[in-house]
Structure formats: structure tokens, C-alpha cells
Scaffold this motif. Structure first.
Motif, PDB file in Angstrom:
ATOM      1  N   VAL A  33       0.845  -1.200   0.000  1.00  0.00           N
ATOM      2  CA  VAL A  33       0.000   0.000   0.000  1.00  0.00           C
ATOM      3  C   VAL A  33       0.877   1.246   0.000  1.00  0.00           C
ATOM      4  O   VAL A  33       0.652   2.187  -0.765  1.00  0.00           O
ATOM      5  N   LYS A  34       1.882   1.259   0.877  1.00  0.00           N
ATOM      6  CA  LYS A  34       2.787   2.418   0.966  1.00  0.00           C
ATOM      7  C   LYS A  34       3.464   2.673  -0.378  1.00  0.00           C
ATOM      8  O   LYS A  34       3.459   3.794  -0.886  1.00  0.00           O
ATOM      9  N   ASN A  35       4.036   1.629  -0.959  1.00  0.00           N
ATOM     10  CA  ASN A  35       4.772   1.797  -2.217  1.00  0.00           C
ATOM     11  C   ASN A  35       3.861   2.167  -3.377  1.00  0.00           C
ATOM     12  O   ASN A  35       4.224   2.982  -4.224  1.00  0.00           O
ATOM     13  N   SER A  36       2.665   1.591  -3.420  1.00  0.00           N
ATOM     14  CA  SER A  36       1.772   1.897  -4.539  1.00  0.00           C
ATOM     15  C   SER A  36       1.233   3.325  -4.446  1.00  0.00           C
ATOM     16  O   SER A  36       1.071   3.983  -5.461  1.00  0.00           O
ATOM     17  N   THR A  37       0.980   3.816  -3.232  1.00  0.00           N
ATOM     18  CA  THR A  37       0.499   5.196  -3.131  1.00  0.00           C
ATOM     19  C   THR A  37       1.599   6.189  -3.472  1.00  0.00           C
ATOM     20  O   THR A  37       1.322   7.247  -4.024  1.00  0.00           O
ATOM     21  N   ASN A  38       2.840   5.847  -3.158  1.00  0.00           N
ATOM     22  CA  ASN A  38       3.950   6.741  -3.516  1.00  0.00           C
ATOM     23  C   ASN A  38       4.093   6.894  -5.023  1.00  0.00           C
ATOM     24  O   ASN A  38       4.570   7.916  -5.499  1.00  0.00           O
ATOM     25  N   SER A  39       3.689   5.874  -5.781  1.00  0.00           N
ATOM     26  CA  SER A  39       3.865   5.931  -7.232  1.00  0.00           C
ATOM     27  C   SER A  39       2.688   6.595  -7.947  1.00  0.00           C
ATOM     28  O   SER A  39       2.716   6.758  -9.160  1.00  0.00           O
ATOM     29  N   LEU A  40       1.664   7.004  -7.211  1.00  0.00           N
ATOM     30  CA  LEU A  40       0.523   7.687  -7.829  1.00  0.00           C
ATOM     31  C   LEU A  40       0.917   9.092  -8.281  1.00  0.00           C
ATOM     32  O   LEU A  40       1.865   9.678  -7.775  1.00  0.00           O
ATOM     33  N   THR A 130      -2.104  13.243   5.249  1.00  0.00           N
ATOM     34  CA  THR A 130      -2.130  11.798   5.031  1.00  0.00           C
ATOM     35  C   THR A 130      -0.782  11.408   4.438  1.00  0.00           C
ATOM     36  O   THR A 130      -0.264  12.113   3.568  1.00  0.00           O
ATOM     37  N   THR A 131      -0.215  10.309   4.908  1.00  0.00           N
ATOM     38  CA  THR A 131       1.062   9.857   4.357  1.00  0.00           C
ATOM     39  C   THR A 131       0.934   8.431   3.827  1.00  0.00           C
ATOM     40  O   THR A 131       0.091   7.659   4.297  1.00  0.00           O
ATOM     41  N   SER A 132       1.778   8.105   2.886  1.00  0.00           N
ATOM     42  CA  SER A 132       1.783   6.744   2.358  1.00  0.00           C
ATOM     43  C   SER A 132       2.189   5.765   3.454  1.00  0.00           C
ATOM     44  O   SER A 132       1.664   4.655   3.532  1.00  0.00           O
ATOM     45  N   VAL A 133       3.097   6.167   4.336  1.00  0.00           N
ATOM     46  CA  VAL A 133       3.505   5.307   5.452  1.00  0.00           C
ATOM     47  C   VAL A 133       2.307   5.069   6.373  1.00  0.00           C
ATOM     48  O   VAL A 133       2.051   3.944   6.800  1.00  0.00           O
ATOM     49  N   GLY A 134       1.559   6.121   6.672  1.00  0.00           N
ATOM     50  CA  GLY A 134       0.381   5.983   7.523  1.00  0.00           C
ATOM     51  C   GLY A 134      -0.668   5.067   6.921  1.00  0.00           C
ATOM     52  O   GLY A 134      -1.268   4.246   7.618  1.00  0.00           O
ATOM     53  N   LEU A 135      -0.893   5.184   5.606  1.00  0.00           N
ATOM     54  CA  LEU A 135      -1.845   4.301   4.940  1.00  0.00           C
ATOM     55  C   LEU A 135      -1.366   2.853   4.978  1.00  0.00           C
ATOM     56  O   LEU A 135      -2.155   1.929   5.194  1.00  0.00           O
ATOM     57  N   GLY A 136      -0.058   2.665   4.777  1.00  0.00           N
ATOM     58  CA  GLY A 136       0.510   1.315   4.852  1.00  0.00           C
ATOM     59  C   GLY A 136       0.355   0.714   6.240  1.00  0.00           C
ATOM     60  O   GLY A 136      -0.005  -0.455   6.402  1.00  0.00           O
ATOM     61  N   GLU A 137       0.611   1.535   7.278  1.00  0.00           N
ATOM     62  CA  GLU A 137       0.459   1.064   8.661  1.00  0.00           C
ATOM     63  C   GLU A 137      -1.004   0.734   8.959  1.00  0.00           C
ATOM     64  O   GLU A 137      -1.300  -0.236   9.654  1.00  0.00           O
ATOM     65  N   ALA A 138      -1.926   1.543   8.456  1.00  0.00           N
ATOM     66  CA  ALA A 138      -3.346   1.282   8.672  1.00  0.00           C
ATOM     67  C   ALA A 138      -3.757  -0.035   8.005  1.00  0.00           C
ATOM     68  O   ALA A 138      -4.509  -0.822   8.589  1.00  0.00           O
ATOM     69  N   ALA A 139      -3.259  -0.273   6.802  1.00  0.00           N
ATOM     70  CA  ALA A 139      -3.575  -1.529   6.109  1.00  0.00           C
ATOM     71  C   ALA A 139      -3.005  -2.716   6.873  1.00  0.00           C
ATOM     72  O   ALA A 139      -3.678  -3.730   7.066  1.00  0.00           O
TER      73      ALA A 139
END
Length: 156
Positions: A33-40, A130-139
Motif C-alpha cells: 500500500v505504501k509503495n503503490s500510493t507513492n507511485s501515484l 495523510t502519508t503513504s507510510v500511515g496508509l501502509g500502517e493502517a492496512a
């Protein structure tokens, strides 16, 4: 033991293996999730951040009323019209009737010059980052937490 039932070594072993496996799966999903959101694209990350903000504030009883456009007191250089700062959300609380302005930001994105101007002049704005790291941690947490709940249900 808490439920008044005996716990076997087999129960402990199954829970440990399931917990470890789901922890690894949760970490992998969180990283994906973290990596995919960073590439958006920046636009997609902005929309994602705005959606997360809306959900967070809806849970607190705030309903989005639209955007908040605030005049800066300046004129635009090229067209000489009143300059304004545009903020992502104007919310109103359904319980308290309190109105707030919230600007969504993703990762390290910053405020526009017009936004900075009105905030520096005393306009109250909450910045929701919102951060990609935060979204990854939530997932990751959702995977591990829901798996823990499922494990507890099977041990009844």
C-alpha cells in the motif's frame, strides 16, 4: 483461560503460527500500500488525501459543506482580480454546529502562496496530512487486527 476453558499446547501453537503468518502478510500488504500510493500522480495522491480527511471528519460528526474560498486581500498579477486561497473542505459539525476549514495534504506537499497568506493573516485552518507510510500502517493493522479477531472467534 479467560473464558473458563482449558488451553492446550496445540491451541497456543496454532495461535502463534497464525499470528506470525498474518503479521508477515500484514507487513507485506502494508508495504505494498505504501509503495503503490507513492507511485501515484500528485493529483491522485491529493484526491486520496482529501478522501481520507473526509472520512476522518465524518466519523467525528462533521459534514462537508464544500470547499472554502478565502480572499487574500491581494490582486492576481496577470488579470488584476481578487486573489483567493482555496481550501479543500469546509465542514460543519452536526452536533455542535461548529464550522471548520480543513486543508488536506499528502506526504510532504505544502501550502500554496495564497493559502499561506490567509493563514499568516489569522485565518484558522486545520491541516490534515495523510502519508503513504500511515496508509501502509493502517492496512497492516487492519489485516493483523481482523485476523486476531477471527482467531479469537474460532477459539470459542
Amino acid at each position: 483461560m479467560v473464558q473458563g476453558k482449558s488451553t492446550t499446547v496445540s491451541d497456543i501453537a496454532v495461535d502463534a503460527v497464525a499470528g506470525a503468518a498474518l503479521g508477515v502478510a500484514g507487513k507485506a500488504i502494508g508495504n505494498a500500500v505504501k509503495n503503490s500510493t507513492n507511485s501515484l500522480s500528485n493529483q491522485a495522491k491529493g484526491k486520496l488525501g482529501e478522501s481520507v480527511t473526509k472520512i476522518k471528519y465524518n466519523v467525528r460528526g462533521y459534514i462537508r459543506q464544500g470547499t472554502d474560498d478565502v480572499l487574500t486581500g491581494d490582486k492576481t498579477p496577470k488579470t488584476n482580480v481578487n486573489a483567493k486561497a482555496k481550501f479543500d473542505h469546509k465542514f460543519k459539525n452536526i452536533f455542535t454546529k461548529k464550522q471548520i476549514t480543513v486543508e488536506s495534504k499528502f506526504n510532504k506537499s505544502g501550502l500554496t502562496n495564497n493559502q499561506r497568506t490567509v493563514i499568516d493573516n489569522g485565518y484558522k485552518v486545520k491541516i490534515d496530512r495523510t502519508t503513504s507510510v500511515g496508509l501502509g500502517e493502517a492496512a497492516r493493522g487492519a489485516i493483523v487486527g481482523s485476523a486476531g479477531g477471527a482467531s479469537a472467534q474460532t477459539n470459542r
